[in-house]
Design an enzyme around this catalytic site. Structure first.
Site, PDB file in Angstrom:
ATOM      1  N   LYS A 168       9.098  22.618  46.096  1.00 54.93           N
ATOM      2  CA  LYS A 168      10.014  22.201  45.032  1.00 54.93           C
ATOM      3  C   LYS A 168      11.276  21.659  45.689  1.00 54.93           C
ATOM      4  O   LYS A 168      12.018  22.410  46.329  1.00 54.93           O
ATOM      5  CB  LYS A 168      10.378  23.389  44.132  1.00 54.93           C
ATOM      6  N   GLU A 244      16.914  29.724  55.323  1.00 56.77           N
ATOM      7  CA  GLU A 244      17.970  29.012  56.081  1.00 56.77           C
ATOM      8  C   GLU A 244      19.116  28.801  55.107  1.00 56.77           C
ATOM      9  O   GLU A 244      18.971  28.040  54.149  1.00 56.77           O
ATOM     10  CB  GLU A 244      17.447  27.659  56.562  1.00 56.77           C
ATOM     11  N   CYS A 278      25.286  22.439  56.498  1.00 57.25           N
ATOM     12  CA  CYS A 278      25.409  23.884  56.735  1.00 57.25           C
ATOM     13  C   CYS A 278      26.049  24.165  58.082  1.00 57.25           C
ATOM     14  O   CYS A 278      26.602  25.232  58.294  1.00 57.25           O
ATOM     15  CB  CYS A 278      24.038  24.540  56.632  1.00 57.25           C
ATOM     16  N   GLU A 379      32.454  28.776  52.289  1.00 61.11           N
ATOM     17  CA  GLU A 379      31.884  27.502  52.742  1.00 61.11           C
ATOM     18  C   GLU A 379      32.497  26.363  51.897  1.00 61.11           C
ATOM     19  O   GLU A 379      32.589  26.487  50.680  1.00 61.11           O
ATOM     20  CB  GLU A 379      30.359  27.546  52.548  1.00 61.11           C
TER      21      GLU A 379
HETATM   22  P1  NAD Z   1      21.113  25.791  46.263  1.00 66.55           P
HETATM   23  O1  NAD Z   1      20.861  27.161  46.750  1.00 66.55           O
HETATM   24  O2  NAD Z   1      21.871  25.617  45.014  1.00 66.55           O
HETATM   25  O3  NAD Z   1      19.748  25.024  46.057  1.00 66.55           O
HETATM   26  C1  NAD Z   1      18.766  24.980  47.068  1.00 66.55           C
HETATM   27  C2  NAD Z   1      17.414  24.868  46.422  1.00 66.55           C
HETATM   28  O4  NAD Z   1      17.199  26.059  45.681  1.00 66.55           O
HETATM   29  C3  NAD Z   1      17.286  23.721  45.420  1.00 66.55           C
HETATM   30  O5  NAD Z   1      15.995  23.183  45.512  1.00 66.55           O
HETATM   31  C4  NAD Z   1      17.474  24.404  44.092  1.00 66.55           C
HETATM   32  O6  NAD Z   1      16.824  23.754  43.044  1.00 66.55           O
HETATM   33  C5  NAD Z   1      16.800  25.730  44.380  1.00 66.55           C
HETATM   34  N1  NAD Z   1      17.186  26.819  43.473  1.00 66.55           N
HETATM   35  C6  NAD Z   1      18.390  27.102  42.956  1.00 66.55           C
HETATM   36  N2  NAD Z   1      18.307  28.186  42.153  1.00 66.55           N
HETATM   37  C7  NAD Z   1      17.009  28.585  42.189  1.00 66.55           C
HETATM   38  C8  NAD Z   1      16.283  29.636  41.582  1.00 66.55           C
HETATM   39  N3  NAD Z   1      16.862  30.524  40.776  1.00 66.55           N
HETATM   40  N4  NAD Z   1      14.966  29.745  41.834  1.00 66.55           N
HETATM   41  C9  NAD Z   1      14.356  28.865  42.658  1.00 66.55           C
HETATM   42  N5  NAD Z   1      14.981  27.857  43.263  1.00 66.55           N
HETATM   43  C10 NAD Z   1      16.297  27.718  43.037  1.00 66.55           C
HETATM   44  O7  NAD Z   1      21.782  25.036  47.483  1.00 66.55           O
HETATM   45  P2  NAD Z   1      22.178  23.498  47.562  1.00 66.55           P
HETATM   46  O8  NAD Z   1      23.490  23.348  46.890  1.00 66.55           O
HETATM   47  O9  NAD Z   1      21.068  22.608  47.159  1.00 66.55           O
HETATM   48  O10 NAD Z   1      22.310  23.313  49.131  1.00 66.55           O
HETATM   49  C11 NAD Z   1      23.476  23.584  49.794  1.00 66.55           C
HETATM   50  C12 NAD Z   1      23.387  24.897  50.537  1.00 66.55           C
HETATM   51  O11 NAD Z   1      22.284  24.849  51.436  1.00 66.55           O
HETATM   52  C13 NAD Z   1      24.599  25.174  51.385  1.00 66.55           C
HETATM   53  O12 NAD Z   1      25.001  26.515  51.266  1.00 66.55           O
HETATM   54  C14 NAD Z   1      24.107  24.878  52.792  1.00 66.55           C
HETATM   55  O13 NAD Z   1      24.848  25.534  53.783  1.00 66.55           O
HETATM   56  C15 NAD Z   1      22.692  25.287  52.721  1.00 66.55           C
HETATM   57  N6  NAD Z   1      21.881  24.632  53.753  1.00 66.55           N
HETATM   58  C16 NAD Z   1      21.424  25.384  54.790  1.00 66.55           C
HETATM   59  C17 NAD Z   1      20.688  24.804  55.798  1.00 66.55           C
HETATM   60  C18 NAD Z   1      20.181  25.647  56.940  1.00 66.55           C
HETATM   61  O14 NAD Z   1      19.272  25.204  57.617  1.00 66.55           O
HETATM   62  N7  NAD Z   1      20.711  26.829  57.178  1.00 66.55           N
HETATM   63  C19 NAD Z   1      20.391  23.449  55.749  1.00 66.55           C
HETATM   64  C20 NAD Z   1      20.869  22.696  54.683  1.00 66.55           C
HETATM   65  C21 NAD Z   1      21.605  23.319  53.685  1.00 66.55           C
END
Ligand code: NAD
Length: 475
Positions: A168, A244, A278, A379
């Site tokens: 997803k 991650e 990130c 962050e």
């Molecule tokens: P997010 O957690 O809002 O969303 C990430 C994914 O989770 C999306 O696909 C979203 O649709 C899904 N999601 C959200 N709520 C959900 C739920 N209840 N059930 C299932 N799926 C759900 O994060 P974002 O805003 O898309 O991404 C930014 C974040 O990702 C930042 O905190 C960043 O640091 C982190 N990030 C980490 C890495 C790493 O490798 N450590 C890499 C890229 C981004």
């Protein structure tokens, strides 16, 4: 969506629009999948597991190699799609597509390096064999900030290991996910092995991914808050997890460093993807002795950055992903300003002509940042460079480690002993030493503490998708 080898609509028939964050223009619409679609995707991944996991490593390697070739051939079109859907400047999109393709070729090769071992027994009539087996069906959830590479970083090793998967993507970037899937389809992936469920409301799909007993593993990249919830649900159902998550990277300039060189590095690194990474530095620790030289260079670099539509020539900083992201950055800057931070560059939302229909915030430098400011711990995910002055180099590692996150850290020094001590002392998964890009498909990527569990890339990347099987043979 892509389920069991076919492009399909959502069972509900619903769709949602995808917009360009620089212009507000609608780029297209995609199926708004829900729990039934997630179940259908798992049905397909489950049904195809036996056949896929019994292909040879050489066959899986060839498929990944072909996908790498196709992604490389299509790199310009993929980069343009990424820029209009996610916002980063075209040059940065090109770099991401290359990084994304690197995972395919790396894991095409790693597929053939999965081996086992003979182990000794106390009994002369016994032999032990330990081998690796694919974990089974993998459920993957990915973020919008790196909308192609975060997919291949999971799909490459999962497929190399012999797993099938359901994925997803983030609701902001489903078109990049679709284009990535087209690469695999054209490379000849068998039906059911990879499945794509797009959703505007991720929760019902997440619920199925974390509760369906046929899913053996959840791999998630995104925020710490969501990752924590999904990891807990998966753990309750005894699924393997890799998460991650977020970061809050320190960037330490030691007193012996060249402040101009370090400031140029900080300016280049902080504003990549408009700070929506990130591993983006969130705290720039600079010794009082170097402060003016560092801040002068940083400010002059940041003033020259051009903000705008990533498709336009010369633009270095694109829009943020949506209005909520701009509001978060604005709140952090206001909080810092009220508590005494200086704002020598930027500090405002960009609303005038050319910016009005997008989500833009001016590249910003904050000085005199202190611990009581929100930005010191939270962050940012935006184009803000917070400078913190320090006096005691013996204490700066402790300051840097004083965070729940542990993803990336950066240090600048010309002294190898200082570098080594800092490398050893920092509690972070990835450390750049005079280096603003300490990542590659060939090395492990991941963090400590609230930044997650597990590693992607490198030799470790494939082991996240394998489990150990021991055989005792009486002879
Ligand atoms: P997010 O957690 O809002 O969303 C990430 C994914 O989770 C999306 O696909 C979203 O649709 C899904 N999601 C959200 N709520 C959900 C739920 N209840 N059930 C299932 N799926 C759900 O994060 P974002 O805003 O898309 O991404 C930014 C974040 O990702 C930042 O905190 C960043 O640091 C982190 N990030 C980490 C890495 C790493 O490798 N450590 C890499 C890229 C981004």
């Amino acid at each position: 969506m892509f389920i069991d080898g076919k492009w399909v609509d959502a069972r509900s028939g619903k769709t949602f629009d995808v917009t360009n964050p620089a212009t507000g223009e609608v780029l297209g619409s995609v199926p708004a999948g829900g729990s039934e679609d997630a179940v259908a995707a798992i049905d397909a991944a489950h049904a195809s597991f036996s056949e896929w996991s019994n292909t040879t490593a050489y066959e899986r390697s060839r498929l990944l190699y072909r996908a790498w070739e196709l992604m490389t051939e299509r790199s310009e079109a993929l980069a343009e799609l990424m820029t209009v859907e996610q916002g980063k400047p075209l040059k940065a999109s090109r770099a991401e597509v290359k990084y994304a393709a690197d995972f395919l070729i790396w894991f095409a090769e790693e597929a053939k390096r999965v081996t086992g071992e003979w182990l000794p027994s106390q009994r002369p009539d016994q032999r032990f064999l330990s081998v690796k087996a694919p974990v089974g069906v993998v459920a993957a959830i990915t973020p919008w900030n790196y909308p192609i590479s975060m997919l291949t970083r999971k799909m490459g090793p999962a497929l190399a290991a012999g797993c099938t998967l359901v994925l997803k993507p983030a609701e902001a970037t489903p078109l990049c996910a679709k284009a990535t899937y087209e690469v695999f389809v054209d490379a000849g992936i068998p039906d059911g092995v990879i499945n794509l469920v797009t959703a505007v409301d991720p929760a019902p799909v997440g619920e199925v991914f974390t509760s369906d007993p046929r899913v053996a593993k959840l791999t998630f990249t995104g925020s710490t808050a969501v990752g924590r919830v999904l990891a807990a649900k998966s753990a309750a159902n005894l699924k393997r997890i890799s998460v991650e998550l977020g970061g809050h990277a320190p960037f330490i300039v030691f007193p012996d460093a060249d402040p101009v060189h370090a400031a140029k590095g900080a300016a280049a690194l902080k504003f990549l993807n408009a700070g929506q990474a990130c591993i983006s530095p969130n705290r720039l620790y600079v010794p009082t002795s170097l402060r003016s030289a560092f801040e002068e260079t940083l400010c002059s670099r940041v003033e020259k950055l051009r903000t705008g539509n990533g498709m336009d020539e010369g633009v270095g900083v694109g829009p943020l992903i949506n209005d909520l992201a701009v509001a978060k950055v604005e709140r952090q800057v206001e909080d810092a300003r009220e508590k005494g931070a200086g704002v020598p560059v930027g500090g405002v939302r960009l609303l005038e002509d050319g910016y009005a229909s997008g989500h833009f915030f001016a590249p910003t430098v904050l000085t005199d940042v202190r611990e009581d400011m929100t930005i010191y711990r939270e962050e940012t995910f935006g184009p803000i460079a917070p400078v913190i002055a320090y006096d005691d180099p013996d204490e700066v590692i402790e300051l840097a480690n004083d965070t729940n996150y542990g993803l990336a850290a950066y240090i600048y020094t010309r002294d190898i002993a200082v570098a080594m001590r800092a490398f050893e002392g920092l509690r972070f998964g990835i450390i750049g030493v005079n280096d603003v890009n300490p990542t590659s498909a060939s090395v492990p990527f991941g963090g400590m503490g609230d930044s997650g569990l597990g590693r992607e890339g490198g030799h470790e990347g494939i082991s996240e998708y394998l489990e150990t099987k021991t055989g005792g043979f009486a002879i």
